[in-house]
Scaffold this active site. Sequence first.
Site, mmCIF file in Angstrom:
data_model
loop_
_atom_site.group_PDB
_atom_site.id
_atom_site.type_symbol
_atom_site.label_atom_id
_atom_site.label_comp_id
_atom_site.label_asym_id
_atom_site.label_seq_id
_atom_site.Cartn_x
_atom_site.Cartn_y
_atom_site.Cartn_z
ATOM 1 C CB ALA A 19 -0.936 0.004 1.212
ATOM 2 C CB VAL A 28 3.898 1.571 -6.840
ATOM 3 C CG1 VAL A 28 3.411 0.776 -8.067
ATOM 4 C CG2 VAL A 28 5.157 2.344 -7.216
ATOM 5 N N GLY A 29 1.396 1.026 -5.023
ATOM 6 C CA GLY A 29 0.190 0.244 -4.766
ATOM 7 C C GLY A 29 -1.045 1.108 -4.585
ATOM 8 N NE ARG A 57 15.689 1.959 -9.067
ATOM 9 C CZ ARG A 57 15.947 2.428 -10.281
ATOM 10 N NH1 ARG A 57 17.177 2.439 -10.742
ATOM 11 N NH2 ARG A 57 14.986 2.889 -11.032
ATOM 12 C CG ASN A 61 12.524 -5.817 -3.055
ATOM 13 O OD1 ASN A 61 12.303 -5.557 -1.878
ATOM 14 N ND2 ASN A 61 12.541 -4.885 -3.982
ATOM 15 C CG HIS A 92 11.967 -2.781 -15.825
ATOM 16 N ND1 HIS A 92 11.601 -1.705 -16.586
ATOM 17 C CD2 HIS A 92 11.786 -2.394 -14.538
ATOM 18 C CE1 HIS A 92 11.206 -0.709 -15.808
ATOM 19 N NE2 HIS A 92 11.319 -1.108 -14.549
#
Length: 313
Positions: A11, A14-15, A85, A98, A178
């Site tokens: 949350a 991004v979330g 990051r 991660n 990526h």
Amino acid sequence: MRRAKISIIGAGNVGATTAHWCAAAELGDIVLVDIPQTEDMPKGKALDLMQSSPVMGFDSNIVGTTSYDDTSGSDVVVITAGIPRKPGMSRDDLLSTNAKIMASVCEQIKKTSQHAVVIVVSNPLDAMVQKALQVTGFEPSRVLGQAGVLDTARYRTFLAMELGVSVEDVSALLMGGHGDTMVPIPSCTSVGGIPVQQLIEPARLAEIVDRTRKGGAEIVSLLKTGSAYYAPAAATAQMVEAVVRDKKRLIPCAAYCDKEYGVGGYYVGVPVVLGSSGVEKIIELTLTNEEKTAFQKSVDAVKELVATMAKLS
């Protein structure tokens, strides 16, 4: 007909922003999950977002929680969990921590949402989605990574800025891992149907490609604390929409490639058809020799990253 159930694990920026985009587009009901140590934070964000619905005119039920029980029976699970990051930190620096977080999350997902399509956003992306596949044991078509949509969006943005045209008229494709080894496909890049090579000199185009490769790091350096979230969340929401509305979008994402492109069982960015069952088809392009060499270099970097992750675990 019931609404789709979309669970977002993590949350943070991004979330929560992914939840925002998904709710505003009425893609389904949303469960926003974070770790118990955050206490009521996900509940607060969910309630705040719910209270925006009368103003913005959308109907989505949004729940914040620290319990995976609330995610049971999800149609789509988005994983953004992980440490962010920071300036000076490479994607590889995130790998060990991660990977452990991803394993923990996926152990829960396979208990509560055995039929979900899983979209991984956490970095380093290509390794994290490989870990998600290993731990969930789901079909590879239902486990995929969000990277290509974001990378392509950054590329399209920079091309539009360079030419002074609408982003809507820029069509582009990036493949590979990526990060710094992503591969632009010039033959699949156009502006209003005009090949980009006719509009931008090769040297300048190479500079734009380089800026795209470093797009995430550029934002990290500007923010000073944290990393990008508006564009990553928007890109993720587009993928969620393709699944819950079975849109059959032809978009780039990190998909499991075995025989495709001769990859041999790794996740790498390729164009796919994305629908309700996940990756329904991988599109194999005819690449030029230069593109093949660059793509293989990118694949090798992904393999090395996955090998490093295996040693650390």
